[in-house]
Design a protein around this motif. Structure first.
Motif, PDB file in Angstrom:
ATOM      1  N   GLU A 328      56.278 -25.934-146.638  1.00  0.00           N
ATOM      2  CA  GLU A 328      56.180 -24.758-145.803  1.00  0.00           C
ATOM      3  C   GLU A 328      56.312 -25.455-144.228  1.00  0.00           C
ATOM      4  O   GLU A 328      57.019 -24.823-143.692  1.00  0.00           O
ATOM      5  N   ALA A 329      55.689 -26.511-144.119  1.00  0.00           N
ATOM      6  CA  ALA A 329      55.680 -27.161-142.756  1.00  0.00           C
ATOM      7  C   ALA A 329      57.486 -27.656-142.471  1.00  0.00           C
ATOM      8  O   ALA A 329      58.080 -27.725-141.566  1.00  0.00           O
ATOM      9  N   ASN A 330      57.864 -28.222-143.715  1.00  0.00           N
ATOM     10  CA  ASN A 330      59.142 -28.703-143.629  1.00  0.00           C
ATOM     11  C   ASN A 330      59.999 -27.662-143.412  1.00  0.00           C
ATOM     12  O   ASN A 330      61.136 -27.783-142.434  1.00  0.00           O
ATOM     13  N   ILE A 331      59.947 -26.470-144.108  1.00  0.00           N
ATOM     14  CA  ILE A 331      61.023 -25.392-143.708  1.00  0.00           C
ATOM     15  C   ILE A 331      60.825 -24.900-142.504  1.00  0.00           C
ATOM     16  O   ILE A 331      61.810 -24.537-141.725  1.00  0.00           O
ATOM     17  N   ASN A 333      59.891 -26.795-139.706  1.00  0.00           N
ATOM     18  CA  ASN A 333      60.597 -27.506-138.993  1.00  0.00           C
ATOM     19  C   ASN A 333      62.214 -27.286-139.055  1.00  0.00           C
ATOM     20  O   ASN A 333      62.955 -27.477-138.255  1.00  0.00           O
ATOM     21  N   LEU A 334      62.719 -27.090-140.397  1.00  0.00           N
ATOM     22  CA  LEU A 334      64.141 -27.021-140.430  1.00  0.00           C
ATOM     23  C   LEU A 334      64.598 -25.658-139.726  1.00  0.00           C
ATOM     24  O   LEU A 334      65.806 -25.753-139.327  1.00  0.00           O
ATOM     25  N   LYS A 335      63.724 -24.644-139.879  1.00  0.00           N
ATOM     26  CA  LYS A 335      64.158 -23.537-139.330  1.00  0.00           C
ATOM     27  C   LYS A 335      64.102 -23.718-137.761  1.00  0.00           C
ATOM     28  O   LYS A 335      65.298 -23.109-136.996  1.00  0.00           O
ATOM     29  N   LYS A 336      63.258 -24.490-137.147  1.00  0.00           N
ATOM     30  CA  LYS A 336      63.208 -24.800-135.813  1.00  0.00           C
ATOM     31  C   LYS A 336      64.397 -25.701-135.509  1.00  0.00           C
ATOM     32  O   LYS A 336      65.024 -25.283-134.447  1.00  0.00           O
ATOM     33  N   ALA A 337      64.664 -26.511-136.398  1.00  0.00           N
ATOM     34  CA  ALA A 337      65.658 -27.444-136.076  1.00  0.00           C
ATOM     35  C   ALA A 337      67.101 -26.552-136.115  1.00  0.00           C
ATOM     36  O   ALA A 337      68.075 -26.905-135.159  1.00  0.00           O
ATOM     37  N   ILE A 338      67.168 -25.772-136.746  1.00  0.00           N
ATOM     38  CA  ILE A 338      68.552 -24.949-136.932  1.00  0.00           C
ATOM     39  C   ILE A 338      68.493 -24.206-135.703  1.00  0.00           C
ATOM     40  O   ILE A 338      69.641 -23.889-135.061  1.00  0.00           O
ATOM     41  N   ARG A 339      67.370 -23.478-135.121  1.00  0.00           N
ATOM     42  CA  ARG A 339      67.489 -22.655-134.022  1.00  0.00           C
ATOM     43  C   ARG A 339      67.819 -23.470-132.728  1.00  0.00           C
ATOM     44  O   ARG A 339      68.569 -23.046-131.955  1.00  0.00           O
ATOM     45  N   ASP A 340      67.083 -24.844-132.762  1.00  0.00           N
ATOM     46  CA  ASP A 340      67.541 -25.716-131.843  1.00  0.00           C
ATOM     47  C   ASP A 340      69.078 -25.836-131.742  1.00  0.00           C
ATOM     48  O   ASP A 340      69.813 -26.034-130.764  1.00  0.00           O
ATOM     49  N   LYS A 341      69.662 -26.387-132.932  1.00  0.00           N
ATOM     50  CA  LYS A 341      71.004 -26.793-132.833  1.00  0.00           C
ATOM     51  C   LYS A 341      71.825 -25.536-132.796  1.00  0.00           C
ATOM     52  O   LYS A 341      72.943 -25.651-132.118  1.00  0.00           O
ATOM     53  N   GLU A 342      71.435 -24.383-133.099  1.00  0.00           N
ATOM     54  CA  GLU A 342      72.068 -23.250-132.739  1.00  0.00           C
ATOM     55  C   GLU A 342      72.259 -23.050-131.239  1.00  0.00           C
ATOM     56  O   GLU A 342      73.364 -22.580-130.677  1.00  0.00           O
ATOM     57  N   ALA A 343      71.300 -23.164-130.568  1.00  0.00           N
ATOM     58  CA  ALA A 343      71.009 -23.165-129.074  1.00  0.00           C
ATOM     59  C   ALA A 343      72.076 -24.129-128.478  1.00  0.00           C
ATOM     60  O   ALA A 343      72.919 -23.889-127.455  1.00  0.00           O
ATOM     61  N   LEU A 386      71.836 -28.551-142.214  1.00  0.00           N
ATOM     62  CA  LEU A 386      70.175 -28.024-142.023  1.00  0.00           C
ATOM     63  C   LEU A 386      69.828 -26.973-143.028  1.00  0.00           C
ATOM     64  O   LEU A 386      68.960 -26.763-143.370  1.00  0.00           O
ATOM     65  N   LYS A 387      71.052 -26.052-142.699  1.00  0.00           N
ATOM     66  CA  LYS A 387      70.811 -24.773-143.662  1.00  0.00           C
ATOM     67  C   LYS A 387      70.765 -25.163-145.346  1.00  0.00           C
ATOM     68  O   LYS A 387      70.112 -24.248-146.093  1.00  0.00           O
ATOM     69  N   ARG A 388      71.761 -26.033-145.700  1.00  0.00           N
ATOM     70  CA  ARG A 388      71.511 -26.378-147.165  1.00  0.00           C
ATOM     71  C   ARG A 388      70.266 -27.030-147.531  1.00  0.00           C
ATOM     72  O   ARG A 388      69.598 -26.632-148.518  1.00  0.00           O
ATOM     73  N   LYS A 389      69.907 -27.673-146.252  1.00  0.00           N
ATOM     74  CA  LYS A 389      68.546 -28.198-146.706  1.00  0.00           C
ATOM     75  C   LYS A 389      67.492 -27.361-146.806  1.00  0.00           C
ATOM     76  O   LYS A 389      66.405 -27.153-147.654  1.00  0.00           O
TER      77      LYS A 389
END
Length: 443
Positions: A328-331, A333-343, A386-389
């Protein structure tokens, strides 16, 4: 015996005796006138020799009659003595035979009484053994109810643990053993009942024989006390005849011997049956004890296996819960990373978009333009990765959640199995009789 000498007749004058003493001899002499004158007084006269002969005949007749009377008296006296001696000897012999008969009757009566007492005591012992069998049969009801309850309780296990394990095999074996023991006890009870009935029938036969001998003893004892001076003796001419149904001494003794032999056989059969009952109760108790120990050992072993399996499942559950948390923490982090990369991607795309409005020749493919395009491509690649992961992580989280649910269900199943075996079965088995042989003596 010497004959008494006959007395000699008295000496009489020698004169021939007439053929008939009482005959009157008439004379042939001519009758005188004097005789004619006496004719009206007597018609005949005896001669003197005739008179002597007649007297001699009377003497001899009297002597002969007296002698015969004396001889008859002597014979009568001798006959009286002989009859008295013979009667006394016969009566003494009869008394002796009656005494011997009383001894024989007393012997058989004692033997019958002894056999009756022994057979009665043996019947009582066998009745006590039969009571032990009945109590042992009653005592098997609790173990059988315990086994059936254990099997029914274990049928309520949940499907993953609803298996034919060693415990169930031992319980089924125990149930079959108890049924066999109960059938054996019931058959033995019927056999003991039949033997008790045979003992009592034979005892009754011996009692009837004993009663007849007691009555006969009293009759013969009364007979041996009779004597010629007894006041209660009577004449019974018809009693001399033998009864057609009368037994012989051999058949009389054989009858009592057969009764005693039959009683001995029944007593021996009863003793053997009592030994068999002891053996049956002992063996049944030992078999139940061993089977109870086998079931308890199977329960203990299975409970250890269940406890170990439950512990391993709980350990795996702890690890899964930890993995779920990390996933859950990894997910996140992934979501946060996706949001950051989207920014970052939005910034690069906005830059490219704004630069697309440069006028005329200013719309140049300069280095910043290439860098921005390259940045967008790099960010797009990372975002897709990141989305695949993220998708993989979410699937892993889902799998972890399913595994957690399965582990929790398995733990619940193991807990339920442990509760059934330990709290339902093992606790209820405490009511199991300690010893069937001991239970057969309890009231």
């Amino acid at each position: 015996m010497a004959q008494p000498e006959e007395p000699q007749p008295p000496i009489v004058p020698s004169c021939p005796l007439p053929a008939k003493i009482c005959d009157v001899v008439r004379t042939e002499r001519p009758r005188s006138c004097c005789g004619m004158a006496m004719a009206g007084l007597r018609t005949a006269k005896y001669q003197l020799p005739e008179w002597h002969r007649r007297n001699a005949g009377v003497y001899y007749k009297a002597f002969t009659v007296g002698e015969e009377a004396e001889r008859g008296r002597a014979e009568a006296k001798n006959l009286v003595k002989q009859a008295a001696a013979s009667a006394q000897r016969a009566q003494q012999y009869s008394k002796n035979t009656l005494g011997q008969r009383l001894q024989d009757i007393q012997f058989w009566r004692s033997e019958l009484q002894k056999e009756i007492m022994e057979l009665d005591a043996e019947t009582n012992l066998l009745a006590a053994q039969k009571l032990r069998l009945e109590r042992a049969l009653d005592a098997t009801e609790v173990p059988y109810a315990v086994v059936i309850d254990n099997l029914e309780c274990r049928d309520r296990r949940q499907p993953p643990d609803l298996v034919i394990d060693q415990v169930e095999r031992q319980l089924l074996k125990e149930a079959e053993l108890i049924r066999d023991i109960r059938d054996l006890l019931k058959r033995t009870i019927i056999q003991a009942t039949t033997q008790i009935r045979s003992n009592r029938i034979q005892k009754e036969n011996c009692e009837l024989d004993w009663s007849d001998k007691v009555e006969t003893y009293h009759i013969d004892d009364k007979c041996i006390s009779y004597c010629p001076d007894s006041t209660n003796i009577q004449s019974h001419p018809s009693s001399v005849k033998f009864e057609e149904t009368a037994s012989t001494p051999k058949s009389w003794a054989q009858f009592s011997h057969d009764n005693i032999s039959s009683a001995e056989q029944e007593k021996l059969a009863s003793v053997q049956l009592r030994a068999l009952i002891n053996s049956i109760i002992h063996d049944a108790s030992e078999d139940l004890r061993l089977q109870r120990a086998a079931v308890s050992e199977a329960f203990d072993c299975h409970l250890r296996e269940l406890a170990e399996a439950k512990l391993r499942l709980e350990q795996h559950l702890q690890q899964i819960l930890k993995d779920i948390g990390e996933e859950e923490a990894n997910i996140a982090n992934l979501k946060k990373a996706i949001r950051d990369k989207e920014a970052y991607l939005k910034v690069a795309q906005t830059r490219l978009y704004d630069r697309s409005f440069r006028p005329n020749v200013e719309l140049c493919r300069d280095e910043p333009q290439f860098r921005l395009v390259s940045e967008v491509e790099e960010l797009t690649v990372f975002l897709e990765a990141l989305k695949r992961k993220l998708m993989e992580s979410e699937q892993n989280l889902k799998n972890l959640e399913e595994t957690r649910m399965k582990l929790e269900k398995e733990i619940a199943v193991k807990a339920n199995s442990i509760f059934i075996d330990r709290q339902k079965c093992m606790v209820y088995r405490l009511r199991y009789p300690v010893d069937l042989e001991v239970a057969s003596y309890k009231q």
